[in-house]
Design an enzyme around this catalytic site. Sequence first.
Site, PDB file in Angstrom:
ATOM      1  N   TYR A  10      19.428 -22.164  73.110  1.00  0.00           N
ATOM      2  CA  TYR A  10      18.278 -21.280  72.915  1.00  0.00           C
ATOM      3  C   TYR A  10      16.964 -22.052  72.805  1.00  0.00           C
ATOM      4  CZ  TYR A  10      15.263 -17.732  70.966  1.00  0.00           C
ATOM      5  OH  TYR A  10      14.211 -16.881  70.763  1.00  0.00           O
ATOM      6  N   VAL A  11      16.905 -23.001  71.879  1.00  0.00           N
ATOM      7  CA  VAL A  11      15.666 -23.752  71.663  1.00  0.00           C
ATOM      8  C   VAL A  11      15.335 -24.608  72.875  1.00  0.00           C
ATOM      9  CG1 VAL A  11      14.542 -25.524  70.251  1.00  0.00           C
ATOM     10  CG2 VAL A  11      15.911 -23.741  69.161  1.00  0.00           C
ATOM     11  N   GLU A 161      14.087 -15.312  67.941  1.00  0.00           N
ATOM     12  CA  GLU A 161      14.684 -14.671  69.111  1.00  0.00           C
ATOM     13  C   GLU A 161      14.004 -13.333  69.352  1.00  0.00           C
ATOM     14  OE1 GLU A 161      18.887 -14.690  69.588  1.00  0.00           O
ATOM     15  OE2 GLU A 161      19.159 -16.442  68.314  1.00  0.00           O
ATOM     16  N   HIS A 217      12.801 -16.452  54.196  1.00  0.00           N
ATOM     17  CA  HIS A 217      12.908 -15.240  55.018  1.00  0.00           C
ATOM     18  C   HIS A 217      14.116 -14.413  54.584  1.00  0.00           C
ATOM     19  CE1 HIS A 217      10.709 -17.690  58.362  1.00  0.00           C
ATOM     20  NE2 HIS A 217       9.931 -17.377  57.346  1.00  0.00           N
ATOM     21  N   TYR A 257       2.272 -17.968  43.238  1.00  0.00           N
ATOM     22  CA  TYR A 257       3.572 -18.249  42.613  1.00  0.00           C
ATOM     23  C   TYR A 257       4.473 -19.167  43.434  1.00  0.00           C
ATOM     24  CZ  TYR A 257       2.123 -14.166  39.904  1.00  0.00           C
ATOM     25  OH  TYR A 257       1.405 -13.281  39.137  1.00  0.00           O
ATOM     26  N   PHE A 262       7.538 -24.775  36.263  1.00  0.00           N
ATOM     27  CA  PHE A 262       8.488 -24.392  35.230  1.00  0.00           C
ATOM     28  C   PHE A 262       8.868 -22.921  35.378  1.00  0.00           C
ATOM     29  CE2 PHE A 262       9.646 -24.263  30.505  1.00  0.00           C
ATOM     30  CZ  PHE A 262      10.882 -24.858  30.752  1.00  0.00           C
ATOM     31  N   GLY A 265       8.047 -16.390  32.392  1.00  0.00           N
ATOM     32  CA  GLY A 265       8.239 -15.792  31.072  1.00  0.00           C
ATOM     33  C   GLY A 265       7.197 -14.725  30.836  1.00  0.00           C
ATOM     34  N   CYS A 268       6.121  -9.329  30.754  1.00  0.00           N
ATOM     35  CA  CYS A 268       6.341  -8.435  31.894  1.00  0.00           C
ATOM     36  C   CYS A 268       7.555  -8.806  32.744  1.00  0.00           C
ATOM     37  CB  CYS A 268       5.092  -8.416  32.785  1.00  0.00           C
ATOM     38  SG  CYS A 268       3.639  -7.695  31.992  1.00  0.00           S
ATOM     39  N   LYS A 271      11.238  -8.529  31.316  1.00  0.00           N
ATOM     40  CA  LYS A 271      11.517  -7.136  30.938  1.00  0.00           C
ATOM     41  C   LYS A 271      11.716  -6.263  32.170  1.00  0.00           C
ATOM     42  CE  LYS A 271       8.088  -4.623  29.415  1.00  0.00           C
ATOM     43  NZ  LYS A 271       8.003  -3.439  30.323  1.00  0.00           N
TER      44      LYS A 271
END
Length: 438
Positions: A10-11, A161, A217, A257, A262, A265, A268, A271
């Site tokens: 393919y590649v 693809e 992905h 993010y 680390f 926490g 929010c 929970k």
Amino acid sequence: MRVSIFGLGYVGAVSSACFADMGHSVIGVDISQAKLDMIMSAKSPVVEPGVEERIATAVAEKRLTVTTDVRAAVLESDVSLVSVGTPSAANGTPDLGALKKVVTDIGSAIKDKDSSHAVVIRSTIPPGTIRDLIVPTLEESSGRKLDDRLVVANNPEFLREGSAVKDFYAPPFTVSGSPTASGHAVLKELYAGIDAPIHEVECEAAEAIKYLSNTYHAVKISFANEMGALLKMHGMDSRNAMRLFCEDRQLNISSAYLRPGFAFGGSCLPKEIRSVAALARSGNIQLSLIESLITSNNQHIDRAFEMISKHGRQQIALLGLAFKSGTDDLRESPFVALAERLIGRGYDLKIFDESLELARLVGSNREFIEREIPHLDRMLQQSPETALQGANIVVVGHANKNTLQLLTSGSKKLNIVDLQGYKELEDADFDNYEGICW
């Protein structure tokens, strides 16, 4: 350029068609005579929009030829692109056997050349393969040393693809991984005309980027499907909610993010994850990805503890206790969890957090501390100086400029465990510096 492409799957097939279309002279090499016959008959060995017509034009204009003869292909080209398969072995590791054989054969052919030759690996390979396998194999089989008429580079591909031709001509960027400047120069010339930035990086980063991309992905697809199943259970069309989710380009669809550091926490994230998992269980739906997040987060705290404990039972200064710098929110802080673990194992611990004053804590924050670390007042220091006094291990969660200056201007014999990624600490020449993910 005169380019030989090893492996016409393919590649390799897409690359042969597109590089020839760009004006390069391409020689396709494969052990399958059937693939070679198809190409010389102006047919594509893979089904992919835009490939067959480019192959037909390139063959007609004699810019694309094929052969099974490795030596002839190497002697008649200046750069060899290797895109042979690296399938999973029984234990999940990539099988590099075919790659090593092709590279060995290319190196043997290079031995018969007077001019320089470049070998560019496009196969998906684990970090360290160029350094530990490709370069030694080529040096041994060619009788040359790196940069002595031997150039090596890594150029991972990101062809999807169904849209491979579009991806080839309009990539987000081109990755050039090489141990020498000559490797970057070859790839810059090869991709001249493609309107995309070329990122010149060390080989390990180039090798890792394909794994990072494809794993992420898969995470995205699984996240969308698990949340889709949950929302459907509640009578919703999940596609509408996901479209709204994707409108947030500041946090949701962004680089936010995606920085190794680390654990998470706060009040929010933990929970909400538990709430989502509970909602799913109430409807007898298993969300394996979502339910694994708390476990994964706790394992990251475990890694930090192991980094600290390997230094032995020495006095520790923990800089930062709130879950985020600039706040006094201690609820479900990973630094609190780490402190609890250290205290429970009998470590002598002093803590400093510039935003934390016990006397000002009220409500759920005070309840949390009284429940989780009832003797925090004995460990909490009023200044970084007192926290660092007598410490042999410094665990840096978050620190301001003054604290960083105090650290970097002091003794270099400290054991630094950096959970945040402060450049000042990394560059300070401590005898023992280690980051949580670096």
